[in-house]
Design a protein around this motif. Structure first.
Motif, PDB file in Angstrom:
ATOM      1  N   ASP A  95      -0.302  -4.643   2.433  1.00  0.00           N
ATOM      2  CA  ASP A  95       0.692  -4.090   1.514  1.00  0.00           C
ATOM      3  C   ASP A  95       0.078  -2.936   0.743  1.00  0.00           C
ATOM      4  O   ASP A  95      -1.121  -2.936   0.436  1.00  0.00           O
ATOM      5  CB  ASP A  95       1.201  -5.161   0.557  1.00  0.00           C
ATOM      6  N   PHE A  96       0.888  -1.930   0.422  1.00  0.00           N
ATOM      7  CA  PHE A  96       0.343  -0.704  -0.151  1.00  0.00           C
ATOM      8  C   PHE A  96       1.364  -0.012  -1.056  1.00  0.00           C
ATOM      9  O   PHE A  96       2.559  -0.297  -0.993  1.00  0.00           O
ATOM     10  CB  PHE A  96      -0.095   0.248   0.969  1.00  0.00           C
ATOM     11  N   ASP A  97       0.853   0.879  -1.867  1.00  0.00           N
ATOM     12  CA  ASP A  97       1.704   1.762  -2.659  1.00  0.00           C
ATOM     13  C   ASP A  97       1.934   3.019  -1.834  1.00  0.00           C
ATOM     14  O   ASP A  97       0.975   3.692  -1.431  1.00  0.00           O
ATOM     15  CB  ASP A  97       1.035   2.120  -3.993  1.00  0.00           C
ATOM     16  N   HIS A  98       3.211   3.323  -1.571  1.00  0.00           N
ATOM     17  CA  HIS A  98       3.537   4.453  -0.704  1.00  0.00           C
ATOM     18  C   HIS A  98       3.045   5.746  -1.347  1.00  0.00           C
ATOM     19  O   HIS A  98       3.442   6.069  -2.470  1.00  0.00           O
ATOM     20  CB  HIS A  98       5.039   4.523  -0.445  1.00  0.00           C
ATOM     21  N   ARG A 137       5.913   0.145  -4.096  1.00  0.00           N
ATOM     22  CA  ARG A 137       5.195  -0.954  -3.421  1.00  0.00           C
ATOM     23  C   ARG A 137       5.875  -1.252  -2.096  1.00  0.00           C
ATOM     24  O   ARG A 137       7.085  -1.511  -2.030  1.00  0.00           O
ATOM     25  CB  ARG A 137       5.164  -2.201  -4.305  1.00  0.00           C
ATOM     26  N   HIS A 138       5.100  -1.240  -1.015  1.00  0.00           N
ATOM     27  CA  HIS A 138       5.613  -1.492   0.334  1.00  0.00           C
ATOM     28  C   HIS A 138       4.907  -2.679   0.961  1.00  0.00           C
ATOM     29  O   HIS A 138       3.713  -2.884   0.749  1.00  0.00           O
ATOM     30  CB  HIS A 138       5.425  -0.250   1.210  1.00  0.00           C
ATOM     31  N   TRP A 139       5.680  -3.431   1.730  1.00  0.00           N
ATOM     32  CA  TRP A 139       5.140  -4.539   2.494  1.00  0.00           C
ATOM     33  C   TRP A 139       4.917  -4.066   3.929  1.00  0.00           C
ATOM     34  O   TRP A 139       5.761  -3.361   4.503  1.00  0.00           O
ATOM     35  CB  TRP A 139       6.110  -5.711   2.488  1.00  0.00           C
ATOM     36  N   LEU A 140       3.803  -4.477   4.508  1.00  0.00           N
ATOM     37  CA  LEU A 140       3.430  -4.082   5.855  1.00  0.00           C
ATOM     38  C   LEU A 140       3.653  -5.237   6.823  1.00  0.00           C
ATOM     39  O   LEU A 140       3.304  -6.385   6.530  1.00  0.00           O
ATOM     40  CB  LEU A 140       1.949  -3.669   5.885  1.00  0.00           C
TER      41      LEU A 140
END
Length: 186
Positions: free
Chosen positions: A158-161, A172-175
């Motif tokens: 998971d990361f911050d776009h 905040r994005h889920w991978l």
């Protein structure tokens, strides 16, 4: 790689873009409900530019986001496809799968059906080892499609776009990942 111009499912055709697609595509991208998990709806000009970028991706790599069409009626439904991730992240370089459908076509299984065909192409014809997908944390409908086509969430990824400002509600994005060795669709 030989360009992949079309994919088919029993109900759908994933095809190259036509000039006539701009009007329904622009209407879809201007719909605030369709675009609620994107930074903002797109203008007609922005939609046209996006189609141009998609065509350029096809020209350069032989695959991309296909226009999604209902086979029986010929109706434009949206887009679905594969593309190279366009920003740097811990999981890049990578090929991602994505979709966007006009609201009147939601809830009919088209996104999952088209995404499944894209993954089959990625792991079969393209012989990719992995495909990723990501979406803003609150986008439960897309997360359901990712799970339905056999992708697994990678919470460690998971990361911050990076293309969204700090503090943006969708940053905040889920991978999710699908790996050819573990995917049951081929």
């Amino acid at each position: 790689m030989t360009p992949i111009l079309e994919l088919h499912t029993p109900r759908l055709r994933l095809r190259q873009w036509r000039d006539a697609d701009l009007e329904p595509f622009a209407a879809m991208c201007a719909d605030p409900q369709v675009m609620r998990y994107f930074p903002q709806p797109l203008s007609r000009l922005q939609s046209a530019a996006l189609i141009g970028r998609v065509r350029g991706h096809f020209n350069e790599y032989g695959f991309g986001l296909w226009a999604l069409e209902h086979r029986a009626s010929g109706a434009f439904l949206g887009l679905t496809g594969l593309l190279n991730v366009s920003f740097d992240a811990a999981f890049t370089p990578a090929v991602e799968i994505g979709w966007r459908l006009a609201r009147e076509h939601w809830g009919l299984g088209y996104a999952s059906e088209a995404a499944y065909a894209c993954l089959a192409c990625a792991f079969g014809q393209m012989a990719l080892d992995e495909v990723v997908a990501f979406t803003a944390e609150p986008n439960v409908p897309s997360q359901k499609v990712m799970l339905a086509v056999g992708m697994q969430r990678d919470p460690h990824g998971d990361f911050d776009h990076p293309q969204l400002a700090e503090g943006h509600a969708l940053r905040r994005h889920w991978l999710y990942r699908a790996r050819r060795a573990q995917w049951s669709g081929i």
